[in-house]
Design an enzyme around this catalytic site. Sequence first.
Site, PDB file in Angstrom:
ATOM      1  N   THR A  68     -12.284  -7.057  -3.635  1.00 32.27           N
ATOM      2  CA  THR A  68     -12.691  -6.022  -2.697  1.00 32.27           C
ATOM      3  C   THR A  68     -11.778  -4.810  -2.860  1.00 32.27           C
ATOM      4  O   THR A  68     -10.587  -4.952  -3.100  1.00 32.27           O
ATOM      5  CB  THR A  68     -12.602  -6.544  -1.251  1.00 32.27           C
ATOM      6  OG1 THR A  68     -13.538  -7.617  -1.086  1.00 32.27           O
ATOM      7  CG2 THR A  68     -12.896  -5.455  -0.233  1.00 32.27           C
ATOM      8  N   THR A 121     -10.905  -0.349  -6.757  1.00 32.51           N
ATOM      9  CA  THR A 121     -10.784  -0.754  -8.158  1.00 32.51           C
ATOM     10  C   THR A 121     -11.722  -1.915  -8.464  1.00 32.51           C
ATOM     11  O   THR A 121     -12.419  -1.917  -9.489  1.00 32.51           O
ATOM     12  CB  THR A 121      -9.337  -1.138  -8.493  1.00 32.51           C
ATOM     13  OG1 THR A 121      -8.457  -0.106  -8.034  1.00 32.51           O
ATOM     14  CG2 THR A 121      -9.151  -1.307  -9.989  1.00 32.51           C
ATOM     15  N   ASP A 141      -9.582  -8.739  -9.278  1.00 35.19           N
ATOM     16  CA  ASP A 141      -9.401  -8.003  -8.032  1.00 35.19           C
ATOM     17  C   ASP A 141      -8.322  -6.949  -8.225  1.00 35.19           C
ATOM     18  O   ASP A 141      -7.531  -7.018  -9.175  1.00 35.19           O
ATOM     19  CB  ASP A 141      -8.999  -8.971  -6.912  1.00 35.19           C
ATOM     20  CG  ASP A 141      -9.309  -8.446  -5.523  1.00 35.19           C
ATOM     21  OD1 ASP A 141      -9.664  -7.245  -5.394  1.00 35.19           O
ATOM     22  OD2 ASP A 141      -9.190  -9.224  -4.556  1.00 35.19           O
ATOM     23  N   GLY A 142      -8.287  -5.986  -7.338  1.00 36.53           N
ATOM     24  CA  GLY A 142      -7.270  -4.952  -7.382  1.00 36.53           C
ATOM     25  C   GLY A 142      -6.046  -5.348  -6.585  1.00 36.53           C
ATOM     26  O   GLY A 142      -5.916  -6.481  -6.114  1.00 36.53           O
ATOM     27  N   ALA A 143      -5.122  -4.402  -6.425  1.00 37.00           N
ATOM     28  CA  ALA A 143      -3.919  -4.629  -5.635  1.00 37.00           C
ATOM     29  C   ALA A 143      -3.459  -3.301  -5.056  1.00 37.00           C
ATOM     30  O   ALA A 143      -3.708  -2.241  -5.630  1.00 37.00           O
ATOM     31  CB  ALA A 143      -2.810  -5.238  -6.490  1.00 37.00           C
ATOM     32  N   LYS A 185      -1.593  -7.028  -1.081  1.00 38.26           N
ATOM     33  CA  LYS A 185      -3.023  -6.798  -0.998  1.00 38.26           C
ATOM     34  C   LYS A 185      -3.435  -6.803   0.469  1.00 38.26           C
ATOM     35  O   LYS A 185      -2.709  -7.293   1.317  1.00 38.26           O
ATOM     36  CB  LYS A 185      -3.807  -7.881  -1.752  1.00 38.26           C
ATOM     37  CG  LYS A 185      -3.682  -7.765  -3.268  1.00 38.26           C
ATOM     38  CD  LYS A 185      -4.443  -8.859  -4.008  1.00 38.26           C
ATOM     39  CE  LYS A 185      -5.885  -8.970  -3.646  1.00 38.26           C
ATOM     40  NZ  LYS A 185      -6.656  -7.708  -3.846  1.00 38.26           N
ATOM     41  N   GLY A 186      -4.610  -6.258   0.733  1.00 42.25           N
ATOM     42  CA  GLY A 186      -5.136  -6.294   2.081  1.00 42.25           C
ATOM     43  C   GLY A 186      -5.377  -4.935   2.689  1.00 42.25           C
ATOM     44  O   GLY A 186      -5.742  -4.842   3.867  1.00 42.25           O
ATOM     45  N   GLU A 226      -9.736 -12.879  -0.012  1.00 42.78           N
ATOM     46  CA  GLU A 226      -9.253 -12.589  -1.360  1.00 42.78           C
ATOM     47  C   GLU A 226      -8.276 -13.668  -1.822  1.00 42.78           C
ATOM     48  O   GLU A 226      -8.335 -14.123  -2.964  1.00 42.78           O
ATOM     49  CB  GLU A 226      -8.573 -11.218  -1.392  1.00 42.78           C
ATOM     50  CG  GLU A 226      -9.537 -10.049  -1.300  1.00 42.78           C
ATOM     51  CD  GLU A 226      -8.839  -8.710  -1.186  1.00 42.78           C
ATOM     52  OE1 GLU A 226      -9.442  -7.705  -1.566  1.00 42.78           O
ATOM     53  OE2 GLU A 226      -7.686  -8.670  -0.706  1.00 42.78           O
TER      54      GLU A 226
END
Length: 238
Positions: A31, A34, A86-88, A99-100, A108
């Site tokens: 999510t 990116t 996933d992005g960061a 993340k978050g 995630e």
Amino acid sequence: MPAPSADELKRQAAAVALEAVAPGMRLGLGTGSTAAHFVDLLGAKVKAGLDVLCVPTSERTRAQAAALGVPLATLEEAPELDLTVDGADELDARMRLIKGGGGALLREKIVAAASKRFIVIADESKKVETLGAFPLPVEIDPFGAKATRLHVERVARDLGLAGTVGPRLKPDGHVFVTDGGHLILDCAFGAISDPDALADRLSAIPGVVEHGLFIGLATAAVIAGRDGIATLGRLDPA
């Protein structure tokens, strides 16, 4: 020639990660801005005939993937995944992450932990020497939220961290609620000298559902910058 924008760099990182996807894989879809590029690129591959089954980490990602015709499942239906991309919000040289920022950290982390491999994609602005410039999200149960917040603040003080800890609000001023019905505390601690210790202490607090420190989960990272693509770890299976 103008330097690529941050958005262009994100798409470049997503394109490199897409090369790790093989037919028949079960994928976790992240999510955020990116990860959205990865889903877009994956959708084009699916339209061209790529056979994959995907588990999204948020309702937003689910809607995006469904609109692109990407085959979807729940983690109940596909509890073991081959790869998550996933992005960061931040990552360091040891592939420890914050993340978050998008509010989906619990799902995630569950999806990443269910995956054999977890590739992080990011533009170079997300690479840091020390985690913490980005406020650390901590997802909490609404019951006893104030008590949990005080506990988080005490843990931070014990570890020599200071800074504001407050509930995330939506642009309209209402409290942000996650897909799972939880609240998020954004913790502006600044530099976190020992992310591992903080992660352990936060996990032990009753009322904390999950925190945004992702430690020991990422197996590789693709970081796109103005000078090209840098990678950490292995993009292919060991």
